[in-house]
Enzyme design. Structure first.
Site, PDB file in Angstrom:
ATOM      1  N   LYS A 165       8.645 100.695 -79.118  1.00 42.42           N
ATOM      2  CA  LYS A 165       7.327 101.234 -78.742  1.00 42.42           C
ATOM      3  C   LYS A 165       6.976 100.706 -77.367  1.00 42.42           C
ATOM      4  O   LYS A 165       7.439  99.636 -76.954  1.00 42.42           O
ATOM      5  CB  LYS A 165       6.248 100.778 -79.734  1.00 42.42           C
ATOM      6  CG  LYS A 165       5.038 101.673 -79.734  1.00 42.42           C
ATOM      7  CD  LYS A 165       5.305 102.911 -80.562  1.00 42.42           C
ATOM      8  CE  LYS A 165       4.111 103.783 -80.718  1.00 42.42           C
ATOM      9  NZ  LYS A 165       4.370 104.836 -81.707  1.00 42.42           N
TER      10      LYS A 165
HETATM   11  P1  NAP Z   1      -3.967 112.352 -79.233  1.00 42.83           P
HETATM   12  O1  NAP Z   1      -3.358 113.712 -79.129  1.00 42.83           O
HETATM   13  O2  NAP Z   1      -4.171 111.546 -78.028  1.00 42.83           O
HETATM   14  O3  NAP Z   1      -5.357 112.545 -80.012  1.00 42.83           O
HETATM   15  C1  NAP Z   1      -6.131 111.470 -80.445  1.00 42.83           C
HETATM   16  C2  NAP Z   1      -7.362 112.037 -81.091  1.00 42.83           C
HETATM   17  O4  NAP Z   1      -8.125 110.957 -81.641  1.00 42.83           O
HETATM   18  C3  NAP Z   1      -8.279 112.749 -80.096  1.00 42.83           C
HETATM   19  O5  NAP Z   1      -8.866 113.878 -80.697  1.00 42.83           O
HETATM   20  C4  NAP Z   1      -9.334 111.686 -79.804  1.00 42.83           C
HETATM   21  O6  NAP Z   1     -10.575 112.195 -79.389  1.00 42.83           O
HETATM   22  C5  NAP Z   1      -9.478 111.062 -81.168  1.00 42.83           C
HETATM   23  N1  NAP Z   1     -10.127 109.756 -81.078  1.00 42.83           N
HETATM   24  C6  NAP Z   1      -9.958 108.790 -80.156  1.00 42.83           C
HETATM   25  N2  NAP Z   1     -10.781 107.757 -80.405  1.00 42.83           N
HETATM   26  C7  NAP Z   1     -11.473 108.085 -81.533  1.00 42.83           C
HETATM   27  C8  NAP Z   1     -12.484 107.434 -82.277  1.00 42.83           C
HETATM   28  N3  NAP Z   1     -12.942 106.231 -81.941  1.00 42.83           N
HETATM   29  N4  NAP Z   1     -12.975 108.075 -83.371  1.00 42.83           N
HETATM   30  C9  NAP Z   1     -12.511 109.308 -83.717  1.00 42.83           C
HETATM   31  N5  NAP Z   1     -11.568 109.973 -83.040  1.00 42.83           N
HETATM   32  C10 NAP Z   1     -11.057 109.369 -81.962  1.00 42.83           C
HETATM   33  O7  NAP Z   1      -3.122 111.403 -80.219  1.00 42.83           O
HETATM   34  P2  NAP Z   1      -2.187 111.841 -81.407  1.00 42.83           P
HETATM   35  O8  NAP Z   1      -0.829 112.079 -80.885  1.00 42.83           O
HETATM   36  O9  NAP Z   1      -2.872 112.894 -82.219  1.00 42.83           O
HETATM   37  O10 NAP Z   1      -2.104 110.476 -82.230  1.00 42.83           O
HETATM   38  C11 NAP Z   1      -3.106 110.116 -83.144  1.00 42.83           C
HETATM   39  C12 NAP Z   1      -2.592 108.960 -83.970  1.00 42.83           C
HETATM   40  O11 NAP Z   1      -1.381 109.329 -84.626  1.00 42.83           O
HETATM   41  C13 NAP Z   1      -2.255 107.677 -83.220  1.00 42.83           C
HETATM   42  O12 NAP Z   1      -2.544 106.588 -84.059  1.00 42.83           O
HETATM   43  C14 NAP Z   1      -0.759 107.778 -83.009  1.00 42.83           C
HETATM   44  O13 NAP Z   1      -0.154 106.500 -82.846  1.00 42.83           O
HETATM   45  C15 NAP Z   1      -0.349 108.395 -84.324  1.00 42.83           C
HETATM   46  N6  NAP Z   1       0.929 109.072 -84.286  1.00 42.83           N
HETATM   47  C16 NAP Z   1       1.157 110.115 -83.433  1.00 42.83           C
HETATM   48  C17 NAP Z   1       2.384 110.759 -83.448  1.00 42.83           C
HETATM   49  C18 NAP Z   1       2.679 111.948 -82.572  1.00 42.83           C
HETATM   50  O14 NAP Z   1       3.773 112.510 -82.686  1.00 42.83           O
HETATM   51  N7  NAP Z   1       1.752 112.401 -81.744  1.00 42.83           N
HETATM   52  C19 NAP Z   1       3.399 110.315 -84.316  1.00 42.83           C
HETATM   53  C20 NAP Z   1       3.118 109.260 -85.192  1.00 42.83           C
HETATM   54  C21 NAP Z   1       1.883 108.656 -85.153  1.00 42.83           C
HETATM   55  P3  NAP Z   1     -10.758 112.893 -77.951  1.00 42.83           P
HETATM   56  O15 NAP Z   1     -10.136 114.251 -78.114  1.00 42.83           O
HETATM   57  O16 NAP Z   1     -12.231 112.948 -77.799  1.00 42.83           O
HETATM   58  O17 NAP Z   1     -10.043 112.037 -76.963  1.00 42.83           O
END
Ligand code: NAP
Length: 434
Positions: free
Chosen positions: A110
């Site tokens: 990571k």
């Molecule tokens: P992302 O596309 O950057 O989206 C994050 C989302 O969370 C956005 O809608 C953001 O809001 C929202 N957010 C941020 N702070 C928040 C808060 N305090 N309260 C409520 N919502 C909040 O990220 P993602 O890829 O979806 O990843 C989300 C999670 O999944 C992370 O923990 C990441 O490590 C995990 N994950 C992701 C993947 C992947 O393939 N993407 C794989 C495994 C795990 P805004 O739109 O307003 O910024």
């Protein structure tokens, strides 16, 4: 609201989960498990970047390689102000378990840069990315450690990662150095939906095995989702495709509720136009704390870590929780939900769809092939469903055997047990060097 348990070191949390799992295992070679507790290495880099206004700012970045027992390191890069070495190490550890559980030939890694991506211009983000990748040097590579997107990084970021690595290593096929790339640059069809899609595949299989108040499928279930990013939005849309009613969704500015079900296309348009989900006509504005405690069948925290904690776990009214995000539950919340009989599909299983399709992308890049979206997602569905059935089966076996009446094994413990067993077996098959 934050409570004492949300301040637990993320690495300590992973180690505690690990120890809980080995407590139920018993037959592991002494010493081998110690090898899995700490990362192989963590690189810490510090670099200057010229900002748009001509000033220079110093950024701190990290990359951890936790294990290479099963193959090269694999894991995302996140851009967030709260990124620390400890957080990156904990997430790399999780990647090791995830890859072992879902049977992809990668170890855990990571990375991250402490920065507020939303407050930076595209040019600034590009310069940060290029300099970070240059600082990592040969610590990443197509057969050593392969990054991917994570919080606040995306396909564009991955294109810059590739381009920088390619500039430093010309004359080779460097496409497999990073996954989650744009389609034109060797990205896999379906990669951006893979994590949200996979989480719902796992949930659907779980419901077949453990129906929820008579529901064997998602049809008719009510769902609340925290986060409207790559994971939360896709998970919500997939639930709706399978006949569920998505009643609430949120982003960092707050959330919205519509008991009869949200029109997700309208939410998407509103978010694109206004940058936030709240304010959409016909919905009630709620805060993130309220969303987590709504009366619903399924709750999917898909934003940040530590959202369900000792202070609010007793108020959760969902009947099943799916960890779309990494570590959205603290260990205390985990225990409270277990005592209340609310099953949790753990992150190690539920959000592993991203790394599965990343693996497909890597294979396609190595072989110069391109599989269709339907092919990638069908393979993903089969793998998620098998893994879920395996975890549920293992949990049932552990339950039948368990002597620890204080804390029966849950799905997280079962998933970890499968992963740790595989890693131990392969470590011994390879032989301890020298
Ligand atoms: P992302 O596309 O950057 O989206 C994050 C989302 O969370 C956005 O809608 C953001 O809001 C929202 N957010 C941020 N702070 C928040 C808060 N305090 N309260 C409520 N919502 C909040 O990220 P993602 O890829 O979806 O990843 C989300 C999670 O999944 C992370 O923990 C990441 O490590 C995990 N994950 C992701 C993947 C992947 O393939 N993407 C794989 C495994 C795990 P805004 O739109 O307003 O910024």
């Amino acid at each position: 609201m934050s409570t004492a348990d949300t301040r637990i070191s993320p690495l300590k949390m992973r180690q505690a989960q690990f120890r809980r799992a080995i407590h139920h295992m018993g037959h592991l070679k002494r010493g081998v498990v110690d090898f899995f507790l700490r990362p192989k290495r963590t690189l810490s880099v510090c670099f200057p970047v010229e900002m748009d206004d001509g000033s220079v700012r110093v950024f701190h970045g990290y990359r951890t390689l936790h294990s290479t027992i099963l193959g090269p390191g694999k894991g995302g890069i996140r851009y967030h102000p709260k990124v620390t070495a400890r957080e990156v190490e904990a997430l790399a550890t999780l990647m090791t378990w995830k890859c072992a559980l879902i049977r992809v030939p990668f170890g855990g890694a990571k990375g991250g840069v402490a920065c507020d991506a939303k407050a930076l211009s595209e040019g600034e983000l590009r310069r940060i990315t290029r300099r970070y990748v240059a600082e990592l040097g040969d610590n990443i590579g197509p057969h050593t450690d392969i990054p991917a997107p994570d919080l606040y990084t995306n396909q564009q970021t991955m294109a810059w990662v590739y381009d920088t690595y390619q500039a430093l290593h010309p004359g080779e096929n460097n496409l497999p150095v990073v996954t989650g790339k744009p389609l034109d640059l060797g990205g896999a069809e379906g990669r951006s939906e893979a994590t949200g899609h996979g989480a719902i595949s796992a949930l659907a299989r779980y419901l077949e095995l453990h129906p929820l108040d008579g529901h064997r499928t998602l049809a008719g279930c009510s769902v609340a989702v925290q986060g409207f990013g790559e994971v939360g939005r896709v998970a919500a849309e997939r639930c709706a495709e399978l006949g569920a009613r998505v009643i609430a969704i949120s982003d960092s500015s707050g959330g919205i509720l519509a008991r009869d079900g949200l029109d997700l296309a309208a939410v998407r348009q509103h978010k694109a136009a206004c940058g936030r989900v709240d304010g959409l006509a016909g919905t009630t504005t709620i805060d993130n704390e309220t969303l987590l405690t709504l009366d619903c069948d399924v709750l999917i925290p898909a934003a940040l870590a530590n959202q369900i904690h000792a202070g609010n776990a007793a108020d959760v009214r969902a009947r099943v929780v799916v960890e779309g995000a990494n570590a959205p539950l603290t260990p205390q919340a985990d225990r409270i939900l277990q005592e209340r009989g609310i099953p949790v599909l753990p992150d190690i299983l539920a959000n592993s769809g991203g790394v599965v399709v990343s693996y497909y992308e890597w294979v396609q890049n190595l072989k110069n092939e391109s599989w269709t979206r339907a092919e990638n997602l069908a393979r993903l569905d089969a793998r998620m469903q098998d893994a879920t059935a395996g975890v549920v089966g293992r949990r049932d076996t552990l339950l039948a055997e368990h002597r620890d009446r204080q804390r029966p094994p849950d799905l997280r413990t079962a998933a970890l047990a499968i992963a740790i067993e595989r890693l131990s077996r392969v470590t011994l098959e390879r032989g301890i060097w020298p």
